[in-house]
Design an enzyme around this catalytic site. Structure first.
Site, PDB file in Angstrom:
ATOM      1  N   ASP A  59     115.022  51.208  70.173  1.00 35.06           N
ATOM      2  CA  ASP A  59     115.431  51.792  71.448  1.00 35.06           C
ATOM      3  C   ASP A  59     116.158  53.110  71.149  1.00 35.06           C
ATOM      4  O   ASP A  59     117.168  53.099  70.436  1.00 35.06           O
ATOM      5  CB  ASP A  59     116.377  50.786  72.138  1.00 35.06           C
ATOM      6  CG  ASP A  59     116.726  51.185  73.560  1.00 35.06           C
ATOM      7  OD1 ASP A  59     116.836  52.401  73.837  1.00 35.06           O
ATOM      8  OD2 ASP A  59     116.901  50.285  74.391  1.00 35.06           O
ATOM      9  N   TYR A 152     117.998  62.061  87.380  1.00 30.03           N
ATOM     10  CA  TYR A 152     116.799  62.350  86.565  1.00 30.03           C
ATOM     11  C   TYR A 152     116.673  63.864  86.370  1.00 30.03           C
ATOM     12  O   TYR A 152     116.435  64.341  85.263  1.00 30.03           O
ATOM     13  CB  TYR A 152     115.540  61.769  87.224  1.00 30.03           C
ATOM     14  CG  TYR A 152     114.280  62.096  86.430  1.00 30.03           C
ATOM     15  CD1 TYR A 152     114.089  61.551  85.167  1.00 30.03           C
ATOM     16  CD2 TYR A 152     113.310  62.970  86.942  1.00 30.03           C
ATOM     17  CE1 TYR A 152     112.958  61.864  84.415  1.00 30.03           C
ATOM     18  CE2 TYR A 152     112.175  63.275  86.204  1.00 30.03           C
ATOM     19  CZ  TYR A 152     112.003  62.724  84.944  1.00 30.03           C
ATOM     20  OH  TYR A 152     110.893  63.033  84.203  1.00 30.03           O
ATOM     21  N   GLY A 183     104.501  68.690  86.206  1.00 35.02           N
ATOM     22  CA  GLY A 183     104.715  68.119  87.536  1.00 35.02           C
ATOM     23  C   GLY A 183     104.181  66.693  87.530  1.00 35.02           C
ATOM     24  O   GLY A 183     104.374  65.964  86.555  1.00 35.02           O
ATOM     25  N   THR A 187     100.947  58.109  85.133  1.00 39.49           N
ATOM     26  CA  THR A 187     101.121  57.254  83.944  1.00 39.49           C
ATOM     27  C   THR A 187     101.837  56.003  84.464  1.00 39.49           C
ATOM     28  O   THR A 187     101.749  55.712  85.650  1.00 39.49           O
ATOM     29  CB  THR A 187     102.025  57.969  82.901  1.00 39.49           C
ATOM     30  OG1 THR A 187     103.282  58.235  83.523  1.00 39.49           O
ATOM     31  CG2 THR A 187     101.410  59.270  82.391  1.00 39.49           C
TER      32      THR A 187
HETATM   33  P1  NDP Z   1     105.523  56.230  80.664  1.00 42.03           P
HETATM   34  O1  NDP Z   1     106.434  55.302  81.390  1.00 42.03           O
HETATM   35  O2  NDP Z   1     104.056  56.003  80.764  1.00 42.03           O
HETATM   36  O3  NDP Z   1     105.938  56.278  79.111  1.00 42.03           O
HETATM   37  C1  NDP Z   1     107.282  56.373  78.727  1.00 42.03           C
HETATM   38  C2  NDP Z   1     107.396  56.077  77.249  1.00 42.03           C
HETATM   39  O4  NDP Z   1     108.793  56.217  76.882  1.00 42.03           O
HETATM   40  C3  NDP Z   1     106.972  54.676  76.886  1.00 42.03           C
HETATM   41  O5  NDP Z   1     106.219  54.706  75.697  1.00 42.03           O
HETATM   42  C4  NDP Z   1     108.297  53.956  76.646  1.00 42.03           C
HETATM   43  O6  NDP Z   1     108.124  52.978  75.624  1.00 42.03           O
HETATM   44  C5  NDP Z   1     109.178  55.088  76.136  1.00 42.03           C
HETATM   45  N1  NDP Z   1     110.585  54.775  76.338  1.00 42.03           N
HETATM   46  C6  NDP Z   1     111.244  54.669  77.521  1.00 42.03           C
HETATM   47  N2  NDP Z   1     112.516  54.295  77.303  1.00 42.03           N
HETATM   48  C7  NDP Z   1     112.656  54.177  75.956  1.00 42.03           C
HETATM   49  C8  NDP Z   1     113.733  53.816  75.113  1.00 42.03           C
HETATM   50  N3  NDP Z   1     114.942  53.514  75.610  1.00 42.03           N
HETATM   51  N4  NDP Z   1     113.544  53.772  73.778  1.00 42.03           N
HETATM   52  C9  NDP Z   1     112.332  54.085  73.272  1.00 42.03           C
HETATM   53  N5  NDP Z   1     111.273  54.446  74.001  1.00 42.03           N
HETATM   54  C10 NDP Z   1     111.435  54.478  75.335  1.00 42.03           C
HETATM   55  O7  NDP Z   1     105.898  57.685  81.194  1.00 42.03           O
HETATM   56  P2  NDP Z   1     105.301  59.130  80.833  1.00 42.03           P
HETATM   57  O8  NDP Z   1     104.352  59.073  79.709  1.00 42.03           O
HETATM   58  O9  NDP Z   1     104.867  59.728  82.112  1.00 42.03           O
HETATM   59  O10 NDP Z   1     106.633  59.871  80.398  1.00 42.03           O
HETATM   60  C11 NDP Z   1     106.813  60.466  79.122  1.00 42.03           C
HETATM   61  C12 NDP Z   1     107.833  61.589  79.259  1.00 42.03           C
HETATM   62  O11 NDP Z   1     107.325  62.564  80.169  1.00 42.03           O
HETATM   63  C13 NDP Z   1     109.182  61.186  79.820  1.00 42.03           C
HETATM   64  O12 NDP Z   1     110.191  61.896  79.138  1.00 42.03           O
HETATM   65  C14 NDP Z   1     109.116  61.631  81.289  1.00 42.03           C
HETATM   66  O13 NDP Z   1     110.400  61.887  81.807  1.00 42.03           O
HETATM   67  C15 NDP Z   1     108.294  62.884  81.146  1.00 42.03           C
HETATM   68  N6  NDP Z   1     107.592  63.372  82.328  1.00 42.03           N
HETATM   69  C16 NDP Z   1     106.733  62.566  83.036  1.00 42.03           C
HETATM   70  C17 NDP Z   1     106.047  63.063  84.135  1.00 42.03           C
HETATM   71  C18 NDP Z   1     105.133  62.238  84.973  1.00 42.03           C
HETATM   72  O14 NDP Z   1     104.874  62.611  86.132  1.00 42.03           O
HETATM   73  N7  NDP Z   1     104.580  61.128  84.472  1.00 42.03           N
HETATM   74  C19 NDP Z   1     106.164  64.473  84.507  1.00 42.03           C
HETATM   75  C20 NDP Z   1     107.098  65.229  83.710  1.00 42.03           C
HETATM   76  C21 NDP Z   1     107.746  64.686  82.652  1.00 42.03           C
HETATM   77  P3  NDP Z   1     108.763  51.523  75.606  1.00 42.03           P
HETATM   78  O15 NDP Z   1     108.943  51.084  77.020  1.00 42.03           O
HETATM   79  O16 NDP Z   1     107.793  50.715  74.803  1.00 42.03           O
HETATM   80  O17 NDP Z   1     110.048  51.730  74.887  1.00 42.03           O
HETATM   81  C1  8X3 Z   2     108.364  63.621  86.459  1.00 38.87           C
HETATM   82  C2  8X3 Z   2     107.841  64.509  87.541  1.00 38.87           C
HETATM   83  O1  8X3 Z   2     108.290  65.332  89.938  1.00 38.87           O
HETATM   84  O2  8X3 Z   2     108.668  62.967  89.454  1.00 38.87           O
HETATM   85  O3  8X3 Z   2     109.258  64.286  85.647  1.00 38.87           O
HETATM   86  O4  8X3 Z   2     110.191  64.625  88.647  1.00 38.87           O
HETATM   87  S1  8X3 Z   2     108.809  64.340  88.942  1.00 38.87           S
END
Ligand code: NDP
Ligand code: 8X3
Length: 252
Positions: A59, A152, A183, A187
């Site tokens: 984690d 966030y 944006g 996922t």
């Molecule tokens: P997902 O929820 O699909 O993936 C998130 C990943 O982060 C998982 O692999 C999860 O793994 C890991 N994670 C979360 N918390 C922890 C923790 N405490 N320790 C280790 N690993 C952790 O989301 P996304 O792929 O969409 O998000 C990836 C990144 O992109 C994030 O930083 C998010 O804020 C950012 N983002 C996402 C957007 C979107 O619209 N989807 C847009 C902009 C940015 P596990 O649970 O196995 O630990």
């Molecule tokens: C994830 C995109 O618009 O939900 O960072 O903040 S938004």
């Protein structure tokens, strides 16, 4: 062969990054908390893509666990060329006054402190070798603030400040620091934000063709395949239908 460490590969962007980097010939250190998903991805990368890969299950909020995991990296993976700080989440989508403090802590501890812990562990090696690349996954939420997203958004504004600060402090060592600011990308992100409520999660993308994780992996590929003298500072990437966090042209 270059080595990359990617956090949060059990889903979404992280998984797409791991697959992209494997196809680009990287040796991989992949991390996350969900052991089974990590093992499955590791097996796929090894057997189907012939990738040298290890997984570390921990984690990122736990500073000691980050240190232990990092120290367990075998010598052949120890020279990390690329760190992708991707692990992160939004927890909850309520107004500040209605939100849980635990959610605030989870976002700050993961998105900000986890990124700090991992970066602090990786940079001494980069400094020693006078090269390396750190790519932080930020968000449109690091550039704008929207209703019910204050913490966030704060966490991603912090990611941007840290990215800029790292770029200043590490420039003398030849280390590149970049970010990606997407944006809406479909996922597991919204499902996690809405704590498993599929209806609410679906609504986020209603009438939109959102980005997908492969779109973000392509942005990463662009950043890391530039010539050595070029550093991409940030890539902002939205769905065509999303003008900003408030205005999307939804076809409902
Ligand atoms: P997902 O929820 O699909 O993936 C998130 C990943 O982060 C998982 O692999 C999860 O793994 C890991 N994670 C979360 N918390 C922890 C923790 N405490 N320790 C280790 N690993 C952790 O989301 P996304 O792929 O969409 O998000 C990836 C990144 O992109 C994030 O930083 C998010 O804020 C950012 N983002 C996402 C957007 C979107 O619209 N989807 C847009 C902009 C940015 P596990 O649970 O196995 O630990
Ligand atoms: C994830 C995109 O618009 O939900 O960072 O903040 S938004």
């Amino acid at each position: 062969m270059k080595t990359a460490l990617v956090t949060g590969v059990t889903s979404g962007f992280g998984k797409a990054f791991a697959l992209k980097l494997a196809n680009l010939g990287y040796r991989l250190i992949i991390t996350g908390r969900r052991a089974q998903r990590l093992e499955e991805l590791c097996l796929y990368l090894r057997t189907e893509l012939n990738t040298q890969v290890i997984s570390l299950c921990f984690d990122v909020r736990d500073r000691e666990a980050c240190k232990k995991a990092f120290e367990s990296i075998p010598a052949e993976f120890a020279e990390i060329d690329l760190l992708v700080n991707n692990a992160g989440l939004a927890a909850g989508a309520l107004a500040f006054d209605e939100s849980e403090i635990d959610d605030f802590e989870q976002m700050i501890d993961t998105n900000v402190k986890g990124l700090l812990y991992m970066t602090k562990l990786v940079i001494p090696g980069m400094i020693k070798r006078q090269k390396g690349h750190i790519v932080n996954i930020s968000s449109i939420a690091g550039l704008e603030v929207y209703p019910n997203g204050s913490v966030y958004c704060a966490s991603k504004h912090a990611v941007n400040a840290i990215t800029k600060g790292l770029r200043i402090d590490l420039v003398k060592y030849g280390i590149k620091v970049s970010s990606i600011s997407p944006g809406a990308v479909e996922t597991e992100f919204s499902l996690i934000r809405y704590k498993g409520d599929e209806e609410k999660a679906k609504k986020v993308y209603a009438g939109l063709i959102p980005l997908n994780a492969d779109d973000i992996a392509e942005a990463l590929e662009f950043i890391i395949t530039r010539p050595e003298h070029v550093n991409i500072v940030d890539i902002q990437i939205n769905p065509k239908q999303q003008a900003n966090t408030y205005i999307s042209h939804r076809e409902l």
